[in-house]
Design a protein around this motif. Structure first.
Motif, short mmCIF file in Angstrom:
data_model
loop_
_atom_site.label_atom_id
_atom_site.label_comp_id
_atom_site.label_asym_id
_atom_site.label_seq_id
_atom_site.Cartn_x
_atom_site.Cartn_y
_atom_site.Cartn_z
N GLN A 1 38.29 47.36 36.35
CA GLN A 1 37.45 47.02 35.05
C GLN A 1 37.40 47.76 34.33
OE1 GLN A 1 33.10 47.67 35.77
NE2 GLN A 1 32.75 46.35 34.03
N ASN B 1 35.18 44.05 31.14
CA ASN B 1 35.48 42.87 31.22
C ASN B 1 36.48 43.68 32.45
OD1 ASN B 1 34.54 40.97 29.68
ND2 ASN B 1 35.61 41.59 28.27
N TYR B 2 36.39 42.41 33.54
CA TYR B 2 37.98 43.17 34.85
C TYR B 2 39.17 42.25 34.62
CZ TYR B 2 33.13 44.37 36.93
OH TYR B 2 32.00 44.48 37.58
N THR C 1 34.62 37.49 33.60
CA THR C 1 33.70 38.55 33.44
C THR C 1 33.12 39.20 34.42
OG1 THR C 1 31.85 36.75 33.73
CG2 THR C 1 32.72 36.61 31.08
N SER C 2 31.85 39.86 34.61
CA SER C 2 31.07 39.99 36.17
C SER C 2 30.91 38.89 37.00
CB SER C 2 29.82 40.49 36.27
OG SER C 2 28.94 40.04 35.23
N GLU C 3 30.39 37.19 36.25
CA GLU C 3 30.56 36.12 37.40
C GLU C 3 31.53 35.55 37.04
OE1 GLU C 3 27.05 32.92 37.04
OE2 GLU C 3 29.12 32.09 35.87
N GLN C 4 32.40 35.38 36.66
CA GLN C 4 33.85 35.23 36.85
C GLN C 4 34.31 36.27 37.88
OE1 GLN C 4 35.54 35.30 32.40
NE2 GLN C 4 35.02 32.87 32.55
N ARG D 1 32.91 30.74 38.81
CA ARG D 1 31.78 30.41 38.06
C ARG D 1 30.91 30.28 39.61
NH1 ARG D 1 33.77 25.78 35.63
NH2 ARG D 1 33.08 23.66 37.15
#
Length: 452
Positions: free
Chosen positions: A126, A131-132, A184-187, A194
């Protein structure tokens, strides 16, 4: 008398292993050694499509196949172990380790065994922007041979992790991070980028499962069996089939009992069963899908909703390589397809069909160019392959060889599966051709190529 007693004890030991529900692979005695580590593991994420087991081991005198898992699971068990091995240090960078695949297996030959481990992981960092970024991905394999190899799976898994972590530690991160796409943290936490949508099929959401017969997969998914008050269920007992938890089902009539056939499965009001090879096997909930364990047969995908292709040669190869072992299968609730766990590393997503074109060693050394729908796909040398993710459900996939009068192969791929096509030119003077091959055959040769 002594011989009879000895044989009894040997089979008793084998039977004890047969009753073991799952074999646990523990890493607690293992060590990971990374000189002057510049990073530490903040968390391990499990992105595997099938998370119930990590493969099979062979137990007892009869080499009975028993499903295996990592002690504590991947997220917590492996995660806790990695954090102990690579703890936070002053100045070390926190990374997420994502596990895309972790699988073990055993193969028995006449005088020896071989244990294998396949590990597919990546490391994610991160940045200050929130972003990651994926630093690097590693696909590793380790194998060991001996008379008994079940106890070597922890060695093999850690050998793969050791190489990956050692390489990451000496990697120049700056150019990797500058080229990586932000996540993103979800991706970063879900396979495919997703969170999968939750299924709302009645069989998954209903509080009750009525007793009755499912004539089709849709009857099962919709939780709408046909009533069958005269249904009788009996556990199968056979000395030749001592492990699988199979049952037989009958319908009582005025003239006696008729075996329940030509159906998809049934519910006894509590347990769900699926029909395979004239016997019924209990289904076990596994996330959004179901799994069951039965005996491998000539056609592991016999329940598939699509037609089986390959002809007599394909059937002969499948029969020779799959018969006689226990096997775990996963029932995909979106498609109704059944997948053998052993093939999950190449199974495509539900909205994608995966096609593998490969060329074995031998014959002419000249590279051959493969065309996909008239466009150059790849120039294949010997002992190489190419993967084609296919998402168009309305158009044929057309493969041809450049500058060849024949050798084309057209088809609509089966979604959620892998199709293997061989570029055949194994002897000097052969006319090159593209031909469908059975899954077991194609998987065997492509795995050999991936290990080079």
């Amino acid at each position: 008398m002594k011989l009879r007693t000895l044989l009894f004890l040997l089979f008793a030991v084998s039977g004890a292993y047969a009753q073991t529900p799952i074999y646990q692979v523990s890493l607690q005695e293992q060590k990971l050694v990374v000189a002057n580590p510049t990073f530490h593991i903040a968390e391990v994420l499990d992105l595997r499509p099938q998370q119930q087991t990590i493969g099979w081991v062979q137990r007892g005198m009869g080499n009975i196949r028993v499903p295996a898992n990592l002690s504590g699971g991947v997220r917590e068990g492996l995660g806790g172990w990695m954090q102990v091995q690579l703890p936070a240090r002053p100045g070390s960078r926190p990374v997420l380790m994502r596990v895309h695949a972790l699988r073990i297996g055993e193969h028995t030959k006449a005088t020896s065994e071989k244990a294998t481990a396949d590990v597919d992981i990546d490391f994610v960092y991160q940045q200050p922007d929130g972003n990651y970024y994926v630093v690097q991905r590693y696909i590793e394999q380790e194998e060991s041979k001996g008379l008994e190899t079940t106890g070597r799976h922890d060695d093999n898994i850690v050998a793969c992790l050791q190489r990956a972590c050692t390489q990451l530690n000496v990697l120049d991160w700056a150019p990797r991070l500058s080229l990586a796409a932000p996540l993103t943290s979800e991706q970063v936490r879900y396979r495919g980028g997703r969170k999968p949508a939750a299924y709302d099929y009645p069989i998954l959401t209903a509080a009750a499962r009525p007793r009755g017969v499912y004539h089709t997969f849709l009857d099962f998914r919709n939780n709408k069996p046909t009533e069958a008050a005269n249904l009788v269920v009996e556990k199968t007992t056979s000395a030749n089939r001592p492990v699988a938890d199979e049952v037989e089902a009958y319908l009582t009539t005025a003239t006696g009992r008729e075996p329940l056939r030509d159906v998809w499965g049934f519910s006894d009001g509590e347990q769900l069963y699926v029909l395979r090879q004239k016997r019924f096997y209990p289904l076990k909930r596994a996330g959004n899908d179901f799994t069951y364990v039965s005996w491998a047969a000539a056609d592991p995908g016999a329940m598939s909703t699509a037609a089986v292709v390959g002809g007599l040669a394909g059937a002969a190869i499948a029969a020779a390589t799959t018969q006689g072992n226990q096997q775990e299968y996963t029932l995909d609730m979106a498609t109704g397809r059944v997948a053998d766990f052993d093939y999950f590393d190449l199974l495509a997503q539900r909205d994608t069909a995966l096609v593998v074109v490969y060329r074995r060693p031998g014959g002419s050394k000249a590279p051959l160019t493969v065309l996909l729908n008239g466009q150059e796909l790849k120039t294949l040398p010997t002992n190489d392959f190419v993967l084609i993710p296919w998402t168009d459900k309305t158009r044929e996939l057309n493969l041809c060889l450049q500058n060849a009068e024949s050798g084309c192969y057209s088809f609509i791929p089966m979604f959620g599966t892998t199709t293997y096509v061989e570029l055949k030119a194994r002897a000097e003077g052969d006319t090159p051709a593209l031909e469908y091959v059975p899954v077991k055959e194609g998987e065997y040769y492509v795995k050999k190529m991936r290990r080079r």
